[in-house]
Design an enzyme around this catalytic site. Structure first.
Site, mmCIF file in Angstrom:
data_model
loop_
_atom_site.group_PDB
_atom_site.id
_atom_site.type_symbol
_atom_site.label_atom_id
_atom_site.label_comp_id
_atom_site.label_asym_id
_atom_site.label_seq_id
_atom_site.Cartn_x
_atom_site.Cartn_y
_atom_site.Cartn_z
ATOM 1 N NE ARG A 3 20.541 -2.493 5.076
ATOM 2 C CZ ARG A 3 20.761 -3.602 4.917
ATOM 3 N NH1 ARG A 3 19.315 -4.079 4.740
ATOM 4 N NH2 ARG A 3 22.138 -4.260 5.070
ATOM 5 C CB ILE A 33 24.085 -1.902 1.447
ATOM 6 C CG1 ILE A 33 23.721 -1.452 3.310
ATOM 7 C CG2 ILE A 33 23.369 -2.513 1.205
ATOM 8 C CD1 ILE A 33 22.298 -0.382 2.612
ATOM 9 C CB SER A 34 27.344 -3.207 6.026
ATOM 10 O OG SER A 34 28.723 -3.026 5.725
ATOM 11 C CD GLN A 35 24.793 -9.134 8.714
ATOM 12 O OE1 GLN A 35 25.573 -9.956 9.212
ATOM 13 N NE2 GLN A 35 24.134 -10.387 9.939
ATOM 14 N N PRO A 36 22.649 -5.085 8.818
ATOM 15 C CG PRO A 36 20.424 -4.374 8.354
ATOM 16 C CD PRO A 36 21.772 -5.424 7.897
#
Ligand code: SAM
Length: 214
Positions: A36, A62-65
Protein backbone atom coordinates in the site's frame (compact mmCIF):
# COMPACT_ATOMS: atom_id res chain seq x y z
CA UNK A 1 7.04 -8.16 -8.35
CA UNK A 2 5.44 -7.34 -5.00
CA UNK A 3 7.86 -5.99 -2.42
CA UNK A 4 8.55 -7.53 1.02
CA UNK A 5 9.23 -4.11 2.50
CA UNK A 6 6.86 -3.27 5.41
CA UNK A 7 5.65 -6.91 5.49
CA UNK A 8 5.44 -6.88 9.32
CA UNK A 9 3.29 -3.71 9.19
CA UNK A 10 1.03 -5.33 6.56
CA UNK A 11 0.61 -8.42 8.74
CA UNK A 12 -0.34 -6.16 11.68
CA UNK A 13 -2.84 -4.28 9.49
CA UNK A 14 -4.47 -7.58 8.54
CA UNK A 15 -4.90 -8.42 12.23
CA UNK A 16 -6.46 -4.99 12.86
CA UNK A 17 -8.93 -5.57 9.99
CA UNK A 18 -9.77 -9.03 11.30
CA UNK A 19 -10.49 -7.54 14.74
CA UNK A 20 -12.75 -4.95 13.08
CA UNK A 21 -14.82 -7.76 11.55
CA UNK A 22 -13.35 -8.51 8.11
CA UNK A 23 -13.76 -12.27 7.58
CA UNK A 24 -12.99 -12.91 3.91
CA UNK A 25 -9.57 -14.62 3.87
CA UNK A 26 -9.00 -13.79 0.21
CA UNK A 27 -9.49 -10.08 0.90
CA UNK A 28 -7.10 -10.28 3.85
CA UNK A 29 -4.53 -12.22 1.78
CA UNK A 30 -4.62 -9.52 -0.92
CA UNK A 31 -4.12 -6.77 1.66
CA UNK A 32 -1.25 -8.77 3.18
CA UNK A 33 0.54 -8.93 -0.15
CA UNK A 34 -0.06 -5.52 -1.79
CA UNK A 35 2.49 -2.77 -0.93
CA UNK A 36 0.00 0.00 0.00
CA UNK A 37 2.87 2.40 0.71
CA UNK A 38 3.77 2.48 -3.00
CA UNK A 39 0.35 4.00 -3.80
CA UNK A 40 1.06 7.16 -1.76
CA UNK A 41 3.80 9.80 -1.70
CA UNK A 42 7.03 8.55 -0.08
CA UNK A 43 6.60 11.17 2.69
CA UNK A 44 3.57 9.11 3.85
CA UNK A 45 5.11 5.63 3.66
CA UNK A 46 5.51 5.28 7.43
CA UNK A 47 1.74 5.87 7.85
CA UNK A 48 0.62 3.65 4.97
CA UNK A 49 -0.22 0.65 7.21
CA UNK A 50 -2.31 2.58 9.70
CA UNK A 51 -6.02 2.03 9.16
CA UNK A 52 -6.55 5.54 7.79
CA UNK A 53 -7.29 7.30 4.48
CA UNK A 54 -4.35 9.30 3.10
CA UNK A 55 -4.14 12.16 0.57
CA UNK A 56 -3.21 11.33 -3.05
CA UNK A 57 -3.47 14.88 -4.50
CA UNK A 58 -6.30 16.78 -6.23
CA UNK A 59 -8.24 16.75 -2.91
CA UNK A 60 -8.68 12.96 -3.23
CA UNK A 61 -7.72 10.09 -0.94
CA UNK A 62 -6.68 6.46 -0.95
CA UNK A 63 -9.52 4.93 1.09
CA UNK A 64 -8.98 3.60 4.61
CA UNK A 65 -7.94 -0.09 4.44
CA UNK A 66 -11.04 -1.11 6.44
CA UNK A 67 -13.25 0.58 3.82
CA UNK A 68 -11.43 -1.16 0.94
CA UNK A 69 -11.70 -4.51 2.73
CA UNK A 70 -15.38 -4.05 3.62
CA UNK A 71 -16.41 -2.96 0.11
CA UNK A 72 -14.46 -5.82 -1.46
CA UNK A 73 -15.91 -8.36 0.98
CA UNK A 74 -19.43 -7.13 0.14
CA UNK A 75 -18.82 -7.85 -3.56
CA UNK A 76 -18.50 -11.58 -2.70
CA UNK A 77 -15.83 -12.05 -5.38
CA UNK A 78 -14.93 -15.32 -6.99
CA UNK A 79 -12.01 -15.97 -9.35
CA UNK A 80 -12.66 -14.65 -12.86
CA UNK A 81 -15.61 -12.38 -11.99
CA UNK A 82 -15.95 -9.22 -14.03
CA UNK A 83 -15.84 -6.14 -11.79
CA UNK A 84 -16.27 -2.44 -12.54
CA UNK A 85 -14.73 0.05 -10.11
CA UNK A 86 -15.78 3.72 -10.16
CA UNK A 87 -13.00 5.92 -8.75
CA UNK A 88 -9.59 4.38 -9.51
CA UNK A 89 -7.86 7.07 -7.42
CA UNK A 90 -4.47 5.68 -6.37
CA UNK A 91 -5.21 2.26 -7.90
CA UNK A 92 -4.99 0.43 -4.56
CA UNK A 93 -8.52 -0.99 -4.49
CA UNK A 94 -8.08 -1.94 -8.14
CA UNK A 95 -4.92 -3.88 -7.18
CA UNK A 96 -6.83 -5.70 -4.42
CA UNK A 97 -9.51 -6.75 -6.94
CA UNK A 98 -6.88 -7.88 -9.48
CA UNK A 99 -4.92 -9.79 -6.82
CA UNK A 100 -8.13 -11.68 -5.98
CA UNK A 101 -8.42 -12.86 -9.57
CA UNK A 102 -11.15 -10.54 -10.82
CA UNK A 103 -11.19 -9.18 -14.37
CA UNK A 104 -11.17 -5.49 -13.47
CA UNK A 105 -12.44 -2.38 -15.29
CA UNK A 106 -11.88 0.91 -13.48
CA UNK A 107 -12.77 4.54 -14.23
CA UNK A 108 -11.24 7.72 -12.78
CA UNK A 109 -12.41 11.26 -13.63
CA UNK A 110 -9.08 13.01 -12.89
CA UNK A 111 -6.55 12.59 -15.71
CA UNK A 112 -3.38 12.86 -13.51
CA UNK A 113 -4.69 10.18 -11.11
CA UNK A 114 -5.74 7.98 -14.03
CA UNK A 115 -2.26 8.22 -15.59
CA UNK A 116 -0.37 7.70 -12.33
CA UNK A 117 -2.44 4.67 -11.30
CA UNK A 118 -2.17 3.14 -14.78
CA UNK A 119 1.61 3.35 -14.67
CA UNK A 120 1.89 2.06 -11.11
CA UNK A 121 -0.50 -0.86 -11.58
CA UNK A 122 1.48 -1.88 -14.66
CA UNK A 123 4.75 -1.68 -12.66
CA UNK A 124 3.23 -4.06 -10.09
CA UNK A 125 2.22 -6.49 -12.84
CA UNK A 126 -1.56 -5.93 -12.81
CA UNK A 127 -3.48 -5.60 -16.08
CA UNK A 128 -6.87 -3.95 -15.43
CA UNK A 129 -8.75 -2.03 -18.14
CA UNK A 130 -8.66 1.66 -17.16
CA UNK A 131 -10.20 4.81 -18.55
CA UNK A 132 -10.46 8.48 -17.66
CA UNK A 133 -14.14 9.47 -17.76
CA UNK A 134 -17.30 10.05 -15.74
CA UNK A 135 -17.94 6.69 -14.07
CA UNK A 136 -21.47 7.54 -12.89
CA UNK A 137 -22.72 6.32 -16.28
CA UNK A 138 -20.68 3.11 -16.03
CA UNK A 139 -18.81 1.49 -18.92
CA UNK A 140 -21.50 0.04 -21.15
CA UNK A 141 -19.07 -1.39 -23.72
CA UNK A 142 -18.06 -4.18 -21.31
CA UNK A 143 -21.34 -4.61 -19.39
CA UNK A 144 -22.81 -6.62 -17.75
CA UNK A 145 -20.63 -6.85 -14.61
CA UNK A 146 -20.77 -9.42 -11.81
CA UNK A 147 -19.82 -6.68 -9.36
CA UNK A 148 -19.66 -2.88 -9.37
CA UNK A 149 -17.92 -0.98 -6.58
CA UNK A 150 -18.16 2.79 -6.23
CA UNK A 151 -15.40 4.34 -4.12
CA UNK A 152 -16.89 7.85 -3.81
CA UNK A 153 -20.07 9.01 -2.07
CA UNK A 154 -23.20 9.30 -4.26
CA UNK A 155 -26.38 11.36 -3.65
CA UNK A 156 -28.49 8.54 -5.18
CA UNK A 157 -27.83 5.16 -6.80
CA UNK A 158 -27.05 5.83 -10.50
CA UNK A 159 -29.58 4.03 -12.71
CA UNK A 160 -26.89 3.37 -15.36
CA UNK A 161 -24.87 1.32 -12.87
CA UNK A 162 -27.90 -0.78 -11.90
CA UNK A 163 -28.61 -1.40 -15.59
CA UNK A 164 -25.02 -2.65 -16.14
CA UNK A 165 -25.27 -5.33 -13.43
CA UNK A 166 -25.44 -8.97 -14.40
CA UNK A 167 -28.33 -10.99 -12.96
CA UNK A 168 -27.04 -12.12 -9.55
CA UNK A 169 -24.49 -9.27 -9.63
CA UNK A 170 -23.92 -6.84 -6.74
CA UNK A 171 -23.46 -3.08 -6.71
CA UNK A 172 -21.66 -1.75 -3.60
CA UNK A 173 -22.06 2.00 -3.27
CA UNK A 174 -21.96 4.59 -0.47
CA UNK A 175 -25.07 6.83 -0.64
CA UNK A 176 -25.88 9.89 1.45
CA UNK A 177 -25.24 13.61 1.83
CA UNK A 178 -21.86 15.34 1.79
CA UNK A 179 -21.09 14.56 5.46
CA UNK A 180 -21.97 10.84 5.79
CA UNK A 181 -23.04 7.98 3.58
CA UNK A 182 -24.38 4.48 4.20
CA UNK A 183 -23.12 1.52 2.26
CA UNK A 184 -25.84 0.20 -0.05
CA UNK A 185 -25.62 -3.28 -1.55
CA UNK A 186 -27.92 -3.73 -4.54
CA UNK A 187 -28.35 -7.23 -5.90
CA UNK A 188 -29.91 -7.77 -9.31
CA UNK A 189 -32.38 -10.57 -8.75
CA UNK A 190 -33.82 -10.56 -12.30
CA UNK A 191 -33.95 -8.21 -15.29
CA UNK A 192 -36.49 -5.98 -13.55
CA UNK A 193 -36.04 -6.81 -9.85
CA UNK A 194 -33.35 -5.42 -7.51
CA UNK A 195 -32.90 -6.10 -3.79
CA UNK A 196 -31.33 -3.31 -1.73
CA UNK A 197 -29.65 -3.59 1.70
CA UNK A 198 -28.48 -0.53 3.61
CA UNK A 199 -25.50 -1.17 5.90
CA UNK A 200 -22.95 0.78 8.00
CA UNK A 201 -22.03 4.48 7.81
CA UNK A 202 -18.87 5.83 6.08
CA UNK A 203 -17.35 9.12 4.93
CA UNK A 204 -16.21 9.32 1.28
CA UNK A 205 -15.11 12.07 -1.12
CA UNK A 206 -18.00 13.00 -3.48
CA UNK A 207 -18.93 11.11 -6.63
CA UNK A 208 -19.06 13.90 -9.20
CA UNK A 209 -20.77 13.42 -12.56
CA UNK A 210 -23.95 13.17 -14.62
CA UNK A 211 -25.61 10.71 -12.22
CA UNK A 212 -23.72 11.92 -9.12
CA UNK A 213 -23.11 15.30 -7.50
CA UNK A 214 -23.02 18.11 -10.10
N1 SAM B 1 -10.40 3.35 -5.03
C1 SAM B 1 -9.54 4.46 -4.75
C2 SAM B 1 -8.21 4.02 -4.18
O1 SAM B 1 -8.04 2.83 -3.89
O2 SAM B 1 -7.31 4.85 -4.07
C3 SAM B 1 -10.25 5.45 -3.87
C4 SAM B 1 -10.10 6.82 -4.37
S1 SAM B 1 -11.05 8.14 -3.74
C5 SAM B 1 -11.73 7.67 -2.21
C6 SAM B 1 -12.41 8.22 -4.87
C7 SAM B 1 -12.04 8.54 -6.29
O3 SAM B 1 -13.25 8.67 -7.05
C8 SAM B 1 -11.30 9.85 -6.50
O4 SAM B 1 -10.07 9.59 -7.12
C9 SAM B 1 -12.23 10.68 -7.39
O5 SAM B 1 -11.54 11.51 -8.31
C10 SAM B 1 -13.01 9.59 -8.09
N2 SAM B 1 -14.30 10.01 -8.65
C11 SAM B 1 -15.23 10.85 -8.17
N3 SAM B 1 -16.27 10.96 -9.02
C12 SAM B 1 -15.98 10.15 -10.09
C13 SAM B 1 -16.66 9.83 -11.30
N4 SAM B 1 -17.86 10.33 -11.62
N5 SAM B 1 -16.07 8.96 -12.13
C14 SAM B 1 -14.84 8.42 -11.86
N6 SAM B 1 -14.16 8.71 -10.74
C15 SAM B 1 -14.72 9.55 -9.85
Amino acid sequence: MLSNRYQKQRNNLVEVLREKGIKDDQVLAAIRSIPRHTFVDSALWTRAYEDIALPIGLDQTISQPYTVARQTELLQLRQGMKVLEIGTGSGYQCAVLCEMGAKVYSIERHQPLHERSREHLRELGYRPMLKCDDGTVGWSAYAPYDGIVVTAGAPVVPESLKEQLNIGGRLVIPVGDSSTQHMHVITRVSKELFKEDVLDGFKFVPLIGREGWR
